[in-house]
Design a protein around this motif. Structure first.
Motif, PDB file in Angstrom:
ATOM      1  N   PHE A 134      28.473  45.253  48.479  1.00 50.67           N
ATOM      2  CA  PHE A 134      29.042  44.605  47.297  1.00 50.67           C
ATOM      3  C   PHE A 134      29.551  43.211  47.655  1.00 50.67           C
ATOM      4  O   PHE A 134      29.797  42.897  48.826  1.00 50.67           O
ATOM      5  CB  PHE A 134      30.173  45.440  46.687  1.00 50.67           C
ATOM      6  CG  PHE A 134      31.470  45.385  47.439  1.00 50.67           C
ATOM      7  CD1 PHE A 134      32.452  44.459  47.133  1.00 50.67           C
ATOM      8  CD2 PHE A 134      31.726  46.303  48.468  1.00 50.67           C
ATOM      9  CE1 PHE A 134      33.650  44.420  47.827  1.00 50.67           C
ATOM     10  CE2 PHE A 134      32.923  46.279  49.171  1.00 50.67           C
ATOM     11  CZ  PHE A 134      33.888  45.326  48.844  1.00 50.67           C
ATOM     12  N   ALA A 135      29.680  42.391  46.628  1.00 49.00           N
ATOM     13  CA  ALA A 135      30.257  41.055  46.771  1.00 49.00           C
ATOM     14  C   ALA A 135      31.288  40.852  45.666  1.00 49.00           C
ATOM     15  O   ALA A 135      31.077  41.258  44.520  1.00 49.00           O
ATOM     16  CB  ALA A 135      29.186  39.977  46.688  1.00 49.00           C
ATOM     17  N   VAL A 136      32.423  40.246  46.014  1.00 54.25           N
ATOM     18  CA  VAL A 136      33.471  39.926  45.054  1.00 54.25           C
ATOM     19  C   VAL A 136      33.907  38.489  45.325  1.00 54.25           C
ATOM     20  O   VAL A 136      34.024  38.082  46.477  1.00 54.25           O
ATOM     21  CB  VAL A 136      34.688  40.866  45.200  1.00 54.25           C
ATOM     22  CG1 VAL A 136      35.795  40.474  44.227  1.00 54.25           C
ATOM     23  CG2 VAL A 136      34.288  42.312  44.977  1.00 54.25           C
ATOM     24  N   TYR A 137      34.139  37.727  44.262  1.00 57.02           N
ATOM     25  CA  TYR A 137      34.628  36.372  44.477  1.00 57.02           C
ATOM     26  C   TYR A 137      35.896  36.099  43.679  1.00 57.02           C
ATOM     27  O   TYR A 137      36.071  36.577  42.560  1.00 57.02           O
ATOM     28  CB  TYR A 137      33.558  35.326  44.138  1.00 57.02           C
ATOM     29  CG  TYR A 137      33.179  35.222  42.676  1.00 57.02           C
ATOM     30  CD1 TYR A 137      33.891  34.400  41.802  1.00 57.02           C
ATOM     31  CD2 TYR A 137      32.093  35.928  42.169  1.00 57.02           C
ATOM     32  CE1 TYR A 137      33.552  34.303  40.468  1.00 57.02           C
ATOM     33  CE2 TYR A 137      31.739  35.830  40.837  1.00 57.02           C
ATOM     34  CZ  TYR A 137      32.468  35.011  39.991  1.00 57.02           C
ATOM     35  OH  TYR A 137      32.129  34.918  38.656  1.00 57.02           O
ATOM     36  N   GLY A 138      36.785  35.344  44.297  1.00 53.90           N
ATOM     37  CA  GLY A 138      37.948  34.823  43.595  1.00 53.90           C
ATOM     38  C   GLY A 138      37.619  33.436  43.086  1.00 53.90           C
ATOM     39  O   GLY A 138      36.793  32.726  43.663  1.00 53.90           O
ATOM     40  N   GLU A 139      38.289  33.043  42.018  1.00 54.87           N
ATOM     41  CA  GLU A 139      37.948  31.781  41.364  1.00 54.87           C
ATOM     42  C   GLU A 139      39.219  31.056  40.943  1.00 54.87           C
ATOM     43  O   GLU A 139      40.200  31.669  40.548  1.00 54.87           O
ATOM     44  CB  GLU A 139      37.069  32.067  40.141  1.00 54.87           C
ATOM     45  CG  GLU A 139      36.657  30.841  39.353  1.00 54.87           C
ATOM     46  CD  GLU A 139      35.800  31.214  38.151  1.00 54.87           C
ATOM     47  OE1 GLU A 139      34.933  30.419  37.779  1.00 54.87           O
ATOM     48  OE2 GLU A 139      36.008  32.309  37.571  1.00 54.87           O
ATOM     49  N   TYR A 140      39.170  29.725  41.036  1.00 53.11           N
ATOM     50  CA  TYR A 140      40.287  28.919  40.524  1.00 53.11           C
ATOM     51  C   TYR A 140      39.721  27.623  39.961  1.00 53.11           C
ATOM     52  O   TYR A 140      38.953  26.926  40.616  1.00 53.11           O
ATOM     53  CB  TYR A 140      41.288  28.608  41.637  1.00 53.11           C
ATOM     54  CG  TYR A 140      42.538  27.924  41.131  1.00 53.11           C
ATOM     55  CD1 TYR A 140      43.448  28.606  40.327  1.00 53.11           C
ATOM     56  CD2 TYR A 140      42.810  26.597  41.452  1.00 53.11           C
ATOM     57  CE1 TYR A 140      44.601  27.990  39.859  1.00 53.11           C
ATOM     58  CE2 TYR A 140      43.960  25.970  40.993  1.00 53.11           C
ATOM     59  CZ  TYR A 140      44.856  26.673  40.192  1.00 53.11           C
ATOM     60  OH  TYR A 140      45.986  26.056  39.722  1.00 53.11           O
ATOM     61  N   LEU A 141      40.092  27.333  38.715  1.00 50.10           N
ATOM     62  CA  LEU A 141      39.673  26.104  38.051  1.00 50.10           C
ATOM     63  C   LEU A 141      40.898  25.239  37.801  1.00 50.10           C
ATOM     64  O   LEU A 141      41.933  25.736  37.335  1.00 50.10           O
ATOM     65  CB  LEU A 141      38.962  26.398  36.731  1.00 50.10           C
ATOM     66  CG  LEU A 141      37.618  27.118  36.861  1.00 50.10           C
ATOM     67  CD1 LEU A 141      37.801  28.614  36.565  1.00 50.10           C
ATOM     68  CD2 LEU A 141      36.592  26.522  35.918  1.00 50.10           C
ATOM     69  N   SER A 142      40.777  23.942  38.104  1.00 44.78           N
ATOM     70  CA  SER A 142      41.953  23.083  38.013  1.00 44.78           C
ATOM     71  C   SER A 142      41.562  21.627  37.759  1.00 44.78           C
ATOM     72  O   SER A 142      40.541  21.144  38.263  1.00 44.78           O
ATOM     73  CB  SER A 142      42.762  23.167  39.307  1.00 44.78           C
ATOM     74  OG  SER A 142      43.863  22.277  39.279  1.00 44.78           O
TER      75      SER A 142
END
Length: 267
Positions: free
Chosen positions: A95-103
Motif C-alpha cells: 500500500f501507499a499513503v501520502y500526506g498533503e499540505y497546500l499553502s
C-alpha cells in the motif's frame, strides 16, 4: 539529496518509531527539477511513488518515504501556491499513503532582469540569503548555464555581472529545493504531519490505515428556513482496503448554516 529528512525524519520517528536511512547515492533530480532542465516523468503523486520504489530497489528494504513538491497559481487568488506531498510506500503490505499540505506561504518568484540592482532587490524580497536564488540566461535554458544555490551576495553580484556581459537580460528565480528554502521546508513538515495522521487513523471495520475523508456532502440546513445550503453537512470516511464507509454528520460542529449562504433567504 535535498535534506528533506531534516523535516520528515524526526516526526516519523517520534510518532511512528520509524528510523530513517538516507541513501547517499540516490539522485532524485532524475525524477525532475524545478529549473526545468529535467522534466517530471509523471504526476506529482506518481512521481513520488517512482522515487519511493527506486529507493526500495536500491536499499533492499520494504518501507520508503518520498517527498514531492509543486508550485502553481492559486485557483482563486492567483498568487503562488505550494502543494507538498510526503508519501510512504510499504512494499511488504502493498500500500501507499501520502500526506498533503497546500499553502500560499511561499516565496516562489521569478523575474527578468537587466542589472545587478534589480537582482539585489529581487533577492531581498525573497528572503536572501536564508533563501537561495538561481540565475540563468533565460527561463528555458541548458543545464550547463544554470547557476543554482546562490546564497552569497558576492557570488550573486559576480554571476549577474558575468552573465550580463553576454546577455542583455537574464532570468532570476527562487531556488525551491528544500535545503535552500526554509519556507518550503516548513510546508514539508505540515505534509509529514498529515501523513502521520492518516497512518494513525484506522478503519473501524478492518483496522487498516488511512481511514480518511473521501467525500464531502453538502446540504447543511439554513438557520432561518431550514432548506439545504451549499455548506458541508457531512464527511464520508472511506477505507481503501475493505471499502467500508462511515458518515460523520456536522464534522465542524456547526449544525446550521448562516442565512447568508442560503439561496432562498439570500438569493
Amino acid at each position: 539529496m535535498h535534506r528533506k529528512e531534516l523535516a520528515i525524519a524526526p516526526i516519523l520517528e517520534s510518532s511512528l518509531g520509524i528510523k530513517s536511512l538516507v541513501l547517499q547515492d540516490f539522485d532524485s533530480d532524475l525524477f525532475g527539477t524545478f529549473t526545468r532542465d529535467i522534466d517530471r516523468p509523471a504526476s506529482q503523486i506518481e512521481t513520488a511513488k517512482l522515487k519511493a520504489a527506486r529507493a526500495l530497489e536500491l536499499s533492499g528494504l520494504d518501507l520508503a518515504i518520498a517527498s514531492e513538491g509543486s508550485f502553481f497559481p492559486h485557483p482563486i487568488l492567483g498568487i503562488a501556491y505550494n502543494r507538498e506531498l510526503v508519501l510512504l510506500l510499504d512494499q511488504k503490505h502493498d500500500f501507499a499513503v501520502y500526506g498533503e499540505y497546500l499553502s500560499t506561504d511561499t516565496n516562489f518568484r521569478h523575474q527578468e532582469i537587466s542589472s545587478y540592482d534589480q537582482a539585489y532587490e529581487f533577492a531581498l524580497k525573497i528572503g536572501f540569503p536564508d533563501h537561495a536564488v538561481i540565475l540563468m540566461p533565460d527561463a528555458q535554458t541548458a543545464k550547463s548555464s544554470i547557476y543554482k544555490g546562490i546564497t552569497s551576495m558576492e557570488i550573486l553580484e559576480n554571476t549577474v555581472i558575468d552573465l550580463l556581459r553576454i546577455y542583455p537580460t537574464i532570468h532570476i528565480e527562487t531556488d525551491m529545493r528544500a535545503l535552500y528554502n526554509p519556507t518550503r521546508m516548513k510546508n514539508i513538515v505540515k505534509a509529514t504531519e498529515d501523513l502521520v495522521r492518516k497512518l494513525q487513523q484506522l478503519c473501524p471495520n478492518c483496522n487498516f490505515v488511512n481511514f480518511d475523508v473521501g467525500e464531502l456532502l453538502k446540504g447543511l440546513p439554513c438557520e432561518l428556513c431550514g432548506l439545504p445550503t451549499q455548506m458541508i453537512r457531512a464527511h464520508i470516511y472511506k477505507c481503501d482496503r475493505c471499502e467500508f464507509q462511515q458518515e460523520i454528520l456536522f464534522p465542524t460542529g456547526i449544525r446550521v448554516a448562516d442565512a447568508m449562504y442560503c439561496n432562498y433567504c439570500n438569493p
